[in-house]
Design a protein around this motif. Structure first.
Motif, PDB file in Angstrom:
ATOM      1  N   VAL A   1     -14.458  45.968 -37.835  1.00 58.47           N
ATOM      2  CA  VAL A   1     -13.367  46.259 -38.759  1.00 58.47           C
ATOM      3  C   VAL A   1     -13.946  46.049 -40.147  1.00 58.47           C
ATOM      4  CG1 VAL A   1     -11.059  45.635 -39.554  1.00 58.47           C
ATOM      5  CG2 VAL A   1     -11.613  45.480 -37.116  1.00 58.47           C
ATOM      6  N   ILE A   2     -13.811  47.067 -40.984  1.00 57.93           N
ATOM      7  CA  ILE A   2     -14.348  47.008 -42.336  1.00 57.93           C
ATOM      8  C   ILE A   2     -13.264  47.381 -43.333  1.00 57.93           C
ATOM      9  CG2 ILE A   2     -16.741  47.464 -41.660  1.00 57.93           C
ATOM     10  CD1 ILE A   2     -16.287  50.414 -42.376  1.00 57.93           C
ATOM     11  N   SER A   3     -13.450  46.971 -44.563  1.00 60.89           N
ATOM     12  CA  SER A   3     -12.507  47.363 -45.609  1.00 60.89           C
ATOM     13  C   SER A   3     -13.279  47.623 -46.894  1.00 60.89           C
ATOM     14  CB  SER A   3     -11.441  46.292 -45.830  1.00 60.89           C
ATOM     15  OG  SER A   3     -12.023  45.134 -46.394  1.00 60.89           O
ATOM     16  N   GLY A   4     -12.626  48.331 -47.788  1.00 63.48           N
ATOM     17  CA  GLY A   4     -13.219  48.616 -49.085  1.00 63.48           C
ATOM     18  C   GLY A   4     -12.405  49.667 -49.810  1.00 63.48           C
ATOM     19  N   ILE A   5     -12.870  50.009 -50.968  1.00 63.41           N
ATOM     20  CA  ILE A   5     -12.201  51.042 -51.758  1.00 63.41           C
ATOM     21  C   ILE A   5     -13.013  52.325 -51.634  1.00 63.41           C
ATOM     22  CG2 ILE A   5     -11.448  51.729 -54.064  1.00 63.41           C
ATOM     23  CD1 ILE A   5     -11.114  48.697 -54.659  1.00 63.41           C
ATOM     24  N   PHE A   6     -12.359  53.376 -51.161  1.00 67.58           N
ATOM     25  CA  PHE A   6     -12.997  54.672 -50.958  1.00 67.58           C
ATOM     26  C   PHE A   6     -12.135  55.725 -51.633  1.00 67.58           C
ATOM     27  CE2 PHE A   6     -13.856  58.532 -48.406  1.00 67.58           C
ATOM     28  CZ  PHE A   6     -15.218  58.628 -48.645  1.00 67.58           C
ATOM     29  N   ASN A   7     -12.724  56.505 -52.512  1.00 71.05           N
ATOM     30  CA  ASN A   7     -11.991  57.519 -53.285  1.00 71.05           C
ATOM     31  C   ASN A   7     -10.760  56.922 -53.965  1.00 71.05           C
ATOM     32  OD1 ASN A   7     -13.791  59.568 -52.687  1.00 71.05           O
ATOM     33  ND2 ASN A   7     -12.629  60.277 -50.914  1.00 71.05           N
ATOM     34  N   GLY A   8     -10.901  55.716 -54.493  1.00 73.18           N
ATOM     35  CA  GLY A   8      -9.809  55.077 -55.217  1.00 73.18           C
ATOM     36  C   GLY A   8      -8.717  54.463 -54.353  1.00 73.18           C
ATOM     37  N   LYS A   9      -8.893  54.484 -53.040  1.00 71.47           N
ATOM     38  CA  LYS A   9      -7.888  53.974 -52.110  1.00 71.47           C
ATOM     39  C   LYS A   9      -8.432  52.743 -51.393  1.00 71.47           C
ATOM     40  CE  LYS A   9      -3.842  55.518 -50.950  1.00 71.47           C
ATOM     41  NZ  LYS A   9      -2.746  54.943 -51.650  1.00 71.47           N
ATOM     42  N   ASP A  10      -7.624  51.692 -51.298  1.00 71.85           N
ATOM     43  CA  ASP A  10      -7.986  50.469 -50.588  1.00 71.85           C
ATOM     44  C   ASP A  10      -7.729  50.699 -49.099  1.00 71.85           C
ATOM     45  OD1 ASP A  10      -8.866  47.900 -50.270  1.00 71.85           O
ATOM     46  OD2 ASP A  10      -7.084  46.947 -51.122  1.00 71.85           O
TER      47      ASP A  10
END
Length: 160
Positions: free
Chosen positions: A109-118
């Motif tokens: 499970v990963i998270s981050g901001i991609f194309n301005g979306k959390d």
């Protein structure tokens, strides 16, 4: 005692009706099949990403949860855990604020901001005969917990 038996019987019947009432849509492409809950849609792509699944559109929702299957022929032999580690190396270059939230032998499970979306993603990897089957489930961070059981139930139906 008799009332208790009647109440339990009614409860069990109601549970079985609810479970069987959730219809599943079966998707089969070549040697791959998966089932998704009613209301989800599927889009076939003619690329490494075989298909994309979309959750039902909800009112006032700024992100449509989705899942996709990618199939990759591997040049070198590796385990699912090694493959996921390599994926994280690549994904971390595309996401800002990248974070590994959880990992197992065949998922992370990963998270981050991609194309301005959390966003938060759950990825499962299965390797068979030097081919990696990668199921990626994506949600905005705020709704990830709400969709986690749905993502896991879809994953359980995946066959290749």
């Amino acid at each position: 005692m008799r009332k208790l038996v009647i109440v339990l019987t009614v409860f069990i019947l109601m549970r079985s009706i609810n479970v069987s009432a959730q219809s599943l849509m079966n998707i089969k492409i070549d040697n791959v099949s998966i089932s998704v809950p009613e209301g989800w849609s599927a889009q076939y792509t003619n690329s490494l990403t075989v298909f994309v699944l979309f959750s039902p559109i909800e009112e006032n929702d700024s992100f449509q949860e989705n899942a996709n299957l990618t199939i990759e022929k591997l040049q070198v032999k590796c385990t699912e855990k090694e493959y996921l580690k390599a994926c994280r190396g690549l994904i971390s270059t595309m996401y800002s604020d990248f974070e590994l939230v959880e990992e197992g032998n065949n998922y992370h499970v990963i998270s981050g901001i991609f194309n301005g979306k959390d966003v938060m993603q759950l990825q499962f990897v299965s390797i068979k005969k030097n081919t990696a089957y990668i199921m990626t489930y994506t949600s905005d961070v705020d709704n990830f917990a709400r969709y986690l059981d749905t993502f896991k139930s879809i994953q359980k139906t995946f066959k290749y």
